[in-house]
Design an enzyme around this catalytic site. Sequence first.
Site, PDB file in Angstrom:
ATOM      1  CD  GLU A   1      -2.403  -1.736   2.582  1.00  0.00           C
ATOM      2  OE1 GLU A   1      -2.027  -0.976   3.687  1.00  0.00           O
ATOM      3  OE2 GLU A   1      -2.914  -2.967   2.618  1.00  0.00           O
TER       4      GLU A   1
ATOM      5  CG  LEU B   1      -6.116  -0.378   1.979  1.00  0.00           C
ATOM      6  CD1 LEU B   1      -7.056   0.690   2.508  1.00  0.00           C
ATOM      7  CD2 LEU B   1      -6.413  -1.416   3.214  1.00  0.00           C
TER       8      LEU B   1
ATOM      9  CD  GLU C   1      -3.552  -4.903   4.970  1.00  0.00           C
ATOM     10  OE1 GLU C   1      -4.631  -5.237   4.999  1.00  0.00           O
ATOM     11  OE2 GLU C   1      -3.276  -3.683   5.091  1.00  0.00           O
TER      12      GLU C   1
ATOM     13  CD  GLN D   1       0.101   1.778   4.797  1.00  0.00           C
ATOM     14  OE1 GLN D   1      -1.009   1.999   5.238  1.00  0.00           O
ATOM     15  NE2 GLN D   1       0.412   2.257   3.516  1.00  0.00           N
TER      16      GLN D   1
ATOM     17  CG  HIS E   1      -0.840   3.441  13.800  1.00  0.00           C
ATOM     18  ND1 HIS E   1      -2.141   3.633  13.771  1.00  0.00           N
ATOM     19  CD2 HIS E   1      -0.908   3.753  12.179  1.00  0.00           C
ATOM     20  CE1 HIS E   1      -3.001   3.650  12.940  1.00  0.00           C
ATOM     21  NE2 HIS E   1      -2.062   3.868  11.849  1.00  0.00           N
TER      22      HIS E   1
END
Length: 754
Positions: free
Chosen positions: A444, A473, A475, A497, A546
């Site tokens: 991505e 998008l 995975e 990502q 994240h």
Amino acid sequence: MSVVATIPARHKNVNRAEVCDQNFVEFAQNWAGTPARRGADDAPVLPGSVCSVRDFVELFESQLVSRHLDLMARVLRVKNKVFYTIGSSGHEGNAMVARLTRHTDPAFLHYRSGAFMAERFRKLPGMDPIMDSALSFAASKDDPASGGRHKVWGSKPLWVLPQTSTIASHLPKALGTAIAIEQGKRIRHASPIPQDAIAICSFGDASANHATAQTAFNTAAWTAYQKLPAPVLFVCEDNGIGISVKTPTDWIAASFSGRRDLDYFRADGLDLAAGYEGVARAIHHCRTTRRPTFLHLRTTRIMGHAGTDFEIEWRSVEELMTVEATDPLLRSAAIALEAGIYTKEQLLQKYDAIRKQCFAAAEEADRRQKLTDLGDVMAPLAPYHPNQVNLEARRADFAERRLAVFGGEEKLPEKLPPRHLAIQINNALHDLFCKYPEALLFGEDVAQKGGVYTVTKGLHKAFKNARVFNTLLDETMILGLAQGFANLGMLPIPEIQYLAYFHNACDQIRGEAASLQFFSNGQYRNPMVMRIASLGYQRGFGGHFHNDNSITALRDIPGLVIGCPSRGDDAAMMLRTLTALAKVDGRVCAFLEPIALYMTKDLYAAGDGQWQFAYPAPDQALTLGEERVYAPEAKDLVVFTYGNGVPMSLRAAREIEQAQGWKVRVVDLRWLLPLNEAAIARHARECARVLVVDEGRRSAGVGEGIVTAITEAGFGAKPLKRVVGADTYTPLAGAALLVLPGDADIVAAARTLS
Ligand SMILES: Cc1ncc(C[n+]2csc(CCOP(=O)(O)OP(=O)(O)O)c2C)c(N)n1
Ligand SMILES: [Mg+2]
């Protein structure tokens, strides 16, 4: 009198295999039609059919082989001579797909593919589908598909890549392989299969609903929508049921017949004479238009889901009889008799002869060797040739190409001042792209933007669309594509990502990619280097997803290699080692890039620049497992760590030295799977105390492995402590630091060891 009471006793038999077997024999014996005169080999088997006599004779034989393998398995399972009873009965029409495709069309098959296989075996001389299947059923070491590791449909010479039991997981890689056929042309890769090959992928009607199947359909359509080729033939073998759950009537047709950019065909898989044309049309369409093609093949399910499924316990006898009446072998028998291909006697003789062959093969297979040695079981899982890997990792015969890419001698990265992690990974990727023309990088946002953290910046410009490209998008599909490219000999470097989004698609590595060498007995491999932006410490930014520190989900994948660098020079050298492992030993590798260290330049104080390192020349690499040791002479305390833990531990070491007066050794493990247990034991032996700094979680990180290695080596009695992440999700903002270990925690833990 109830209806059931009028049903002959033999039809109430719990053993439906026996019922179906007798049905066939009775059908032949009782057939009262008038046979036509047998036509020439090239004549239609029945008037108007595109299936010739020759086609029919061979297809029918493949069907019979498949059926008798099923029947044999049911009988010998009870005697513990066969270890798998999911059969192909009712699906034997898939032999048509095999007949009308080539053995160089890679096939990813549904577990009901006995007849497909028997038919594909005709494509090469000297192959014996009955014996090969029997060896597989018997879990014999001599099984040519998996060496006795699983009952899979697979064959190296026939391009049938073995599939696991996880339904739908093979669709992304089948599509990936189809796209790889085309990608190979774009990068002028010498493909092992013809340029007009197609990828075949079969599955059941219930499986078509699975998210992993749907992503493949969606991606196929997404690709075709952009007028890009994706020559995949999806074959949905619709028997109307998944174990015990019925598929709503006409659901497959309703769901797929109008789907844009997924071209729908249907064919009757219960009738060779009628179904052949539809199958042929679908295959011709796929091969010539290179568009994703959906073949809806009507099948039925005879003899239950598997040998353990006593359908009579949950379905009425009437319903079972209705299903059994649609047995495609009864229809084939009728065609054979009507077309004058066999007399009743010849037909029954043939039926019996194949039965005997199957049992004889099974008895022979039962006498063959089994896997009796753990070393043998594991041999294909994780091959490793250290000398070749080390040589390949250090091979640097691409000086000219890198001069062009970096823009001249003085711009070569090793001539430039030390830089931080992101830059050095970027340089290393440029080098690897020079070294391996078959390397592809995708994910991505990786192309023009250069990834969320600009780690892949410039690669797209230097190596163009065909080698560096954005995916959709998804995975699961990114990793499916990676497997596809790898299947055809390219070197995929997929990017995920964030670590949290690897978990989203974990099955593609755990269930599929990492298992291929194991289940194919080392005959197939899908090497790749998967880069994942990972781990925490984003100064509170982004929350859990994240800052995901769950490494265990990767660490327990058999055969996977995991590298996790803490600094730029190591990262470059590790990437070389990982690509060499992929090239030489076909390994599936994960590279966890600590996001928080991407841009980190300083170690002890702002502006000191001490976390920047010189780029290692391309002939430098690491040996798998090789750790980096800071202060190797220190003996009072050893800190085992990796990733973000390394700079933290180095800072803490200074404080510990000041506070406790200890000399502190810091060991950056760098390789998280397999762990270098010998090195861990050695450092533990040489030092008086042990700290383990693990940014993973207390109950599921890397630390348990380190402590176990120390304990098993006999050093568990030394003062030892773990500094680990808490067993929780990571919160947003400053609270993130409450759940992750920090410098002060390391210093405090050291104090408790005095
Ligand atoms: C991901 C996954 N979930 C569940 C299962 C268990 N399972 C095996 S076969 C099956 C039904 C599949 O039905 P269908 O796709 O229609 O194929 P059929 O057996 O009817 O040919 C299920 C639920 C599995 N193998 N994989
Ligand atoms: Mg089904």
